[in-house]
Design a protein around this motif. Structure first.
Motif, mmCIF file in Angstrom:
data_model
loop_
_atom_site.group_PDB
_atom_site.id
_atom_site.type_symbol
_atom_site.label_atom_id
_atom_site.label_comp_id
_atom_site.label_asym_id
_atom_site.label_seq_id
_atom_site.Cartn_x
_atom_site.Cartn_y
_atom_site.Cartn_z
ATOM 1 N N ALA A 24 6.832 34.957 14.792
ATOM 2 C CA ALA A 24 7.221 36.339 15.033
ATOM 3 C C ALA A 24 8.468 36.415 15.906
ATOM 4 O O ALA A 24 9.243 37.349 15.809
ATOM 5 C CB ALA A 24 6.064 37.099 15.683
ATOM 6 N N LEU A 25 8.672 35.449 16.781
ATOM 7 C CA LEU A 25 9.840 35.433 17.656
ATOM 8 C C LEU A 25 11.064 34.839 16.968
ATOM 9 O O LEU A 25 12.170 34.963 17.463
ATOM 10 C CB LEU A 25 9.536 34.642 18.929
ATOM 11 N N SER A 26 10.852 34.175 15.859
ATOM 12 C CA SER A 26 11.930 33.514 15.135
ATOM 13 C C SER A 26 12.574 34.440 14.120
ATOM 14 O O SER A 26 11.960 35.390 13.654
ATOM 15 C CB SER A 26 11.385 32.290 14.381
ATOM 16 N N GLU A 27 13.805 34.126 13.771
ATOM 17 C CA GLU A 27 14.507 34.783 12.673
ATOM 18 C C GLU A 27 14.387 33.872 11.456
ATOM 19 O O GLU A 27 14.226 32.661 11.590
ATOM 20 C CB GLU A 27 15.982 34.961 13.021
ATOM 21 N N THR A 28 14.504 34.432 10.268
ATOM 22 C CA THR A 28 14.475 33.639 9.042
ATOM 23 C C THR A 28 15.859 33.654 8.420
ATOM 24 O O THR A 28 16.551 34.671 8.456
ATOM 25 C CB THR A 28 13.451 34.221 8.044
ATOM 26 N N TYR A 71 20.115 26.083 19.284
ATOM 27 C CA TYR A 71 19.122 26.744 18.443
ATOM 28 C C TYR A 71 18.093 25.723 17.988
ATOM 29 O O TYR A 71 18.425 24.572 17.718
ATOM 30 C CB TYR A 71 19.771 27.370 17.205
ATOM 31 N N SER A 72 16.865 26.185 17.882
ATOM 32 C CA SER A 72 15.782 25.400 17.320
ATOM 33 C C SER A 72 15.636 25.849 15.872
ATOM 34 O O SER A 72 15.447 27.038 15.605
ATOM 35 C CB SER A 72 14.502 25.674 18.110
ATOM 36 N N VAL A 73 15.751 24.913 14.929
ATOM 37 C CA VAL A 73 15.741 25.228 13.497
ATOM 38 C C VAL A 73 14.586 24.483 12.831
ATOM 39 O O VAL A 73 14.433 23.275 13.010
ATOM 40 C CB VAL A 73 17.080 24.812 12.841
ATOM 41 N N THR A 74 13.790 25.222 12.042
ATOM 42 C CA THR A 74 12.632 24.654 11.362
ATOM 43 C C THR A 74 12.702 24.957 9.874
ATOM 44 O O THR A 74 12.936 26.102 9.479
ATOM 45 C CB THR A 74 11.331 25.268 11.933
ATOM 46 N N CYS A 75 12.503 23.955 9.048
ATOM 47 C CA CYS A 75 12.461 24.148 7.597
ATOM 48 C C CYS A 75 11.108 24.752 7.225
ATOM 49 O O CYS A 75 10.062 24.268 7.670
ATOM 50 C CB CYS A 75 12.644 22.802 6.896
ATOM 51 N N ILE A 76 11.134 25.824 6.405
ATOM 52 C CA ILE A 76 9.876 26.448 5.981
ATOM 53 C C ILE A 76 9.728 26.527 4.464
ATOM 54 O O ILE A 76 8.679 26.929 3.977
ATOM 55 C CB ILE A 76 9.693 27.848 6.599
ATOM 56 N N GLY A 77 10.774 26.148 3.691
ATOM 57 C CA GLY A 77 10.616 26.194 2.241
ATOM 58 C C GLY A 77 11.910 26.084 1.476
ATOM 59 O O GLY A 77 12.978 25.865 2.046
ATOM 60 N N GLY A 78 11.796 26.277 0.171
ATOM 61 C CA GLY A 78 12.951 26.209 -0.711
ATOM 62 C C GLY A 78 13.688 27.537 -0.771
ATOM 63 O O GLY A 78 13.300 28.519 -0.149
ATOM 64 N N GLN A 126 19.154 16.231 -0.973
ATOM 65 C CA GLN A 126 19.390 16.440 -2.407
ATOM 66 C C GLN A 126 19.132 17.885 -2.818
ATOM 67 O O GLN A 126 19.700 18.359 -3.796
ATOM 68 C CB GLN A 126 18.532 15.484 -3.231
ATOM 69 N N ALA A 127 18.306 18.591 -2.060
ATOM 70 C CA ALA A 127 18.036 20.002 -2.369
ATOM 71 C C ALA A 127 19.264 20.860 -2.087
ATOM 72 O O ALA A 127 19.499 21.860 -2.757
ATOM 73 C CB ALA A 127 16.853 20.506 -1.559
ATOM 74 N N GLY A 128 20.048 20.481 -1.082
ATOM 75 C CA GLY A 128 21.252 21.225 -0.754
ATOM 76 C C GLY A 128 21.041 22.422 0.158
ATOM 77 O O GLY A 128 21.858 22.714 1.001
ATOM 78 N N PHE A 129 19.947 23.120 -0.014
ATOM 79 C CA PHE A 129 19.648 24.320 0.787
ATOM 80 C C PHE A 129 18.167 24.341 1.146
ATOM 81 O O PHE A 129 17.342 23.769 0.427
ATOM 82 C CB PHE A 129 19.963 25.602 0.005
ATOM 83 N N ALA A 130 17.842 25.059 2.200
ATOM 84 C CA ALA A 130 16.459 25.252 2.608
ATOM 85 C C ALA A 130 16.324 26.614 3.277
ATOM 86 O O ALA A 130 17.294 27.142 3.826
ATOM 87 C CB ALA A 130 16.019 24.159 3.568
ATOM 88 N N THR A 131 15.134 27.175 3.209
ATOM 89 C CA THR A 131 14.828 28.365 3.989
ATOM 90 C C THR A 131 14.332 27.871 5.345
ATOM 91 O O THR A 131 13.560 26.920 5.427
ATOM 92 C CB THR A 131 13.747 29.222 3.299
ATOM 93 N N ILE A 132 14.818 28.532 6.395
ATOM 94 C CA ILE A 132 14.519 28.086 7.754
ATOM 95 C C ILE A 132 14.081 29.264 8.632
ATOM 96 O O ILE A 132 14.286 30.410 8.281
ATOM 97 C CB ILE A 132 15.759 27.451 8.412
ATOM 98 N N THR A 133 13.502 28.917 9.756
ATOM 99 C CA THR A 133 13.371 29.853 10.861
ATOM 100 C C THR A 133 14.220 29.284 11.984
ATOM 101 O O THR A 133 14.432 28.065 12.061
ATOM 102 C CB THR A 133 11.919 30.045 11.346
ATOM 103 N N TYR A 134 14.716 30.171 12.830
ATOM 104 C CA TYR A 134 15.540 29.711 13.944
ATOM 105 C C TYR A 134 15.352 30.612 15.145
ATOM 106 O O TYR A 134 15.017 31.786 15.012
ATOM 107 C CB TYR A 134 17.021 29.625 13.558
ATOM 108 N N GLU A 135 15.518 30.033 16.305
ATOM 109 C CA GLU A 135 15.478 30.801 17.540
ATOM 110 C C GLU A 135 16.342 30.111 18.579
ATOM 111 O O GLU A 135 16.533 28.902 18.547
ATOM 112 C CB GLU A 135 14.046 30.990 18.043
ATOM 113 N N ARG A 136 16.863 30.913 19.469
ATOM 114 C CA ARG A 136 17.745 30.403 20.514
ATOM 115 C C ARG A 136 16.933 30.017 21.709
ATOM 116 O O ARG A 136 15.922 30.562 22.018
ATOM 117 C CB ARG A 136 18.759 31.490 20.878
#
Length: 136
Positions: A24-28, A71-78, A126-136
């Motif tokens: 909830a505190l993170s941005e997507t 920033y803290s960056v987390t992968c959450i999907g394609g 190899q995917a090239g892109f990912a959906t992430i969440t991030y927060e400062r």
């Protein structure tokens, strides 16, 4: 035995709640990566030489006021229906060293353009892109 099961259930619920609060505190956003050397980045005078860096899209970058921000960056999907490229749900910490301007073919920039090292730790390159969440 029932007491141990109740304790385990309560602990599981608390962990789930803590995870939900963090999301909830993170941005997507989205992330890709670059093989550019750190010395080619625009904030090199405001951040130490590092390998875990990122460019950010222009709106987030502003006038460069966030140069050196972490920033803290987390992968959450394609992205766009692709299967998940995520290697882990653990975040990486990156330092802002540049902005991302639309490429020559005017494709929009992802939210973060991570260093190849940072992207490779959280997602399959190899995917090239990912959906992430991030927060400062």
């Amino acid at each position: 035995m029932a007491k141990n099961q109740n304790s385990l259930l309560l602990l599981s619920l608390l962990l789930l709640l803590a995870s939900s609060v963090r999301l909830a505190l993170s941005e997507t956003g989205t992330a890709s990566f670059t093989n550019a050397r750190y010395s080619e980045q625009s904030c090199t005078d405001k951040a130490p030489a590092i390998t875990m860096y990122t460019g950010v899209y222009d709106k987030l970058y502003g006038n460069g006021d966030i140069c050196g921000a972490k920033y803290s960056v987390t992968c959450i999907g394609g992205v766009d229906g692709q299967s998940s490229p995520c290697r882990t749900t653990n975040p990486v910490e990156v330092t802002v060293t540049d902005s991302c301007s639309p490429e020559a073919d005017n494709k929009p920039c992802p939210t973060f353009v991570l260093s190849a090292k940072a992207f490779g730790l959280i997602a399959n390159p190899q995917a090239g892109f990912a959906t992430i969440t991030y927060e400062r």
